[in-house]
Design an enzyme around this catalytic site. Structure first.
Site, mmCIF file in Angstrom:
data_model
loop_
_atom_site.group_PDB
_atom_site.id
_atom_site.type_symbol
_atom_site.label_atom_id
_atom_site.label_comp_id
_atom_site.label_asym_id
_atom_site.label_seq_id
_atom_site.Cartn_x
_atom_site.Cartn_y
_atom_site.Cartn_z
ATOM 1 N N CYS A 231 0.829 -1.210 0.000
ATOM 2 C CA CYS A 231 0.000 0.000 0.000
ATOM 3 C C CYS A 231 0.866 1.264 0.000
ATOM 4 O O CYS A 231 1.382 1.639 -1.043
ATOM 5 C CB CYS A 231 -0.986 -0.034 1.172
ATOM 6 S SG CYS A 231 -2.292 1.194 1.028
ATOM 7 N N HIS B 57 -3.276 -5.215 1.764
ATOM 8 C CA HIS B 57 -2.574 -5.385 3.044
ATOM 9 C C HIS B 57 -2.544 -6.837 3.498
ATOM 10 O O HIS B 57 -3.429 -7.263 4.256
ATOM 11 C CB HIS B 57 -3.284 -4.573 4.130
ATOM 12 C CG HIS B 57 -3.197 -3.105 3.930
ATOM 13 N ND1 HIS B 57 -2.087 -2.377 4.285
ATOM 14 C CD2 HIS B 57 -4.072 -2.221 3.398
ATOM 15 C CE1 HIS B 57 -2.280 -1.104 3.993
ATOM 16 N NE2 HIS B 57 -3.473 -0.982 3.448
ATOM 17 N N GLU C 186 -0.841 -8.031 5.713
ATOM 18 C CA GLU C 186 -0.628 -8.059 7.174
ATOM 19 C C GLU C 186 -1.926 -7.933 7.974
ATOM 20 O O GLU C 186 -1.926 -8.144 9.175
ATOM 21 C CB GLU C 186 0.366 -6.963 7.579
ATOM 22 C CG GLU C 186 -0.175 -5.527 7.601
ATOM 23 C CD GLU C 186 -0.222 -4.837 6.231
ATOM 24 O OE1 GLU C 186 -0.102 -5.529 5.192
ATOM 25 O OE2 GLU C 186 -0.398 -3.607 6.209
#
Lengths: 198, 295
Positions: free
Chosen positions: A81, A172, A174
């Site tokens: 991102c 993302h 994560e």
């Protein structure tokens, strides 16, 4: 097998989330707050966060040249991102690009504001089962050079790509419990370490 | 799978992207640009900063949409705005305008003295204030995607934010170490939804990020809150009520990133000029304390 040491640029953003994912692939994740720490790591994640803020802090703490040198050693870098914005050669809405490590032109907040943030399943090159991706005020790649491999697109927009030792995603990894995308990066780090050791 | 908007992951994730950063109160485009240039991760668009709301008295409402729009057009970082507690329509208007985050805030005069917004109904994420784990857990159950300490807004006095941060952290630690059979009584005592406490016990942490707010006036204040475990910092009156907003903004951003680099914080604090004038909390009557608003 020796564990890989993967750093996460710790100036701002989803740092601990990335460390957790790196650790769940069986490797060591460390937070990078000082440029000299780059010497200790085999690969680097530029996490999600605010790219404008991160760039300000990169300049203020003398990270710009050390990051470019890190990349010049062909050590893998993964931008998610905001990190994708940082690695791009060109930005479509601004004349000052940041690290310029990847032959792509990136449009920031390209899917809209927070109310347009979304989750969707993607077909990712190299992953057998579709991957649930989380997009938050996400950018996309508007243009990619011939030497850039496109890994995933959403609604005909490029949202994941690789060029040599640089990996970038508009989403993302994560923020999910699925480590498959991060594993792609870990594999890149592992390969690069073998080459460097040779 | 179709495109899913406004999911819990997307709403909470937005706040996770702000971690380690500073969110600054601004009242116009010019201040928003100063905030962005200093490295703020977001701005809160307001008609008045909390200390001016305090001084003005009367009813404090959602900002004039023109101000919010002006700020949204001025910067590329996310823009937040405040709605009154329980004011469904103010929140819906801000959502329709495309604000990135809404603060259901005790800084404004509450519109409902019994109920908060059902924040899970909205696509836009919300941040809410809390003084303890009971309040935090109730807001999370209503759908808040981010928390902040209430502190005591507009005072430039960090003592209440410290109290609230320490309290929540201590209560999270306590719940984490409790046995399962103690959890329901703890839920009753805290006024906290059982399911949220159960989740905290299992994961050892709050399910959403928790920023510090309400009284941050100096770089050292911001660093203190990070040291106490805040995920980031809101600065209200502290920046644009100081003598040199550019310097204060930039110094507070750096002190938040490097909160345990005391040499750096010392250097940053030199030649900053005067911080905002503070208010001793005991000088405020109970009615004047904004932290008492919220249920």
């Amino acid at each position: 097998m020796n564990k890989l040491v993967i750093g996460v640029l710790g100036l701002q953003g989803a740092v601990t989330e990335h460390i957790k994912q790196i650790e769940s692939t069986g490797n060591i994740g460390i937070t990078i707050k000082k440029p000299e720490q780059l010497a200790e790591i085999d690969g680097l994640v530029l996490p999600g966060g605010e790219s404008t803020t991160m760039r300000k802090l990169i300049d203020r703490y003398g990270f710009l040249d050390p990051l470019k040198q890190f990349s010049a050693q062909q050590k893998p870098i993964f931008g998610t991102c905001a990190g994708m914005v940082l690695v791009a050669n060109e930005l479509s809405d601004s004349s000052d690009a940041h690290l310029q490590l990847m032959d792509v032109r990136v449009k920031r907040n390209a899917f809209g504001r927070q109310k347009d943030s979304f989750e969707a399943e993607l077909d990712v090159k190299g992953l057998e089962i579709p991957y649930k991706a989380v997009f938050i005020r996400a950018p996309y790649i508007e243009y990619a050079g011939d030497n850039v491999e496109i890994l995933a697109s959403y609604e005909d927009r490029i949202v994941a790509a690789r060029q040599g030792h640089i990996l970038a995603s508009a989403f993302h990894p994560e923020l999910t419990n699925d480590v498959r995308f991060v594993q792609l990066f870990v594999n890149m780090v592992s390969e690069s370490k073998k080459v460097i050791l040779k | 799978m179709e495109k899913l908007l406004g999911t819990e992951t997307v709403k909470r994730g937005m706040a996770q992207m702000q971690k380690g950063g500073v969110i600054m109160d601004v009242v116009n485009a010019e201040q928003a640009k100063i905030a962005e240039a200093s490295g703020a991760v977001a701005v809160m668009a307001l008609e008045r900063v909390p200390s001016d709301i305090r001084a003005a008295g009367g009813v404090a409402r959602m900002a004039d949409p023109r101000i919010v729009e002006e700020v949204m057009n001025a910067v590329s970082i996310p823009v937040m705005a405040k709605a009154r507690i329980g004011h469904i329509v103010e929140a819906r208007v801000l959502e329709a305008m495309g604000v990135d985050y809404i603060d259901e805030s005790e800084v404004l005069t509450p519109a409902d003295e019994e109920f908060h917004l059902l924040k899970s109904d909205f696509t836009v994420p919300f941040v809410c204030g809390c003084r303890d784990l009971g309040e935090a857990a109730r807001r999370i159950a209503e759908g808040a995607s981010m928390l902040r300490t209430k502190g005591e807004p507009g005072t430039g006095n960090i003592v209440e934010a410290v109290r609230h941060m320490r309290k929540v952290q201590a209560q999270v630690r306590k719940v984490t170490h409790m046995s399962n059979d103690e959890l329901m009584t703890e839920a009753k005592n805290l006024g906290a939804p059982y399911e949220i406490l159960k989740e905290i016990k299992e994961t050892g942490k709050l399910p959403v990020v928790n920023f510090a707010a309400g009284g941050v006036a100096t770089p050292a204040d911001a660093a203190l809150m990070m040291e106490l475990g805040a995920d980031g910092v809101f600065v209200g009156s502290g920046i644009f009520k100081s003598e040199n907003p550019e310097k204060f903004a930039s110094a507070i951003v750096q002190a938040t990133t490097y909160f345990n680099d005391y040499d750096l914080i010392g250097k940053l604090s030199k030649e900053l000029g005067a911080a905002m004038k503070g208010i001793e909390i005991s000088k405020l009557s109970l009615e004047e304390r904004m932290q008492e608003r919220g249920w």
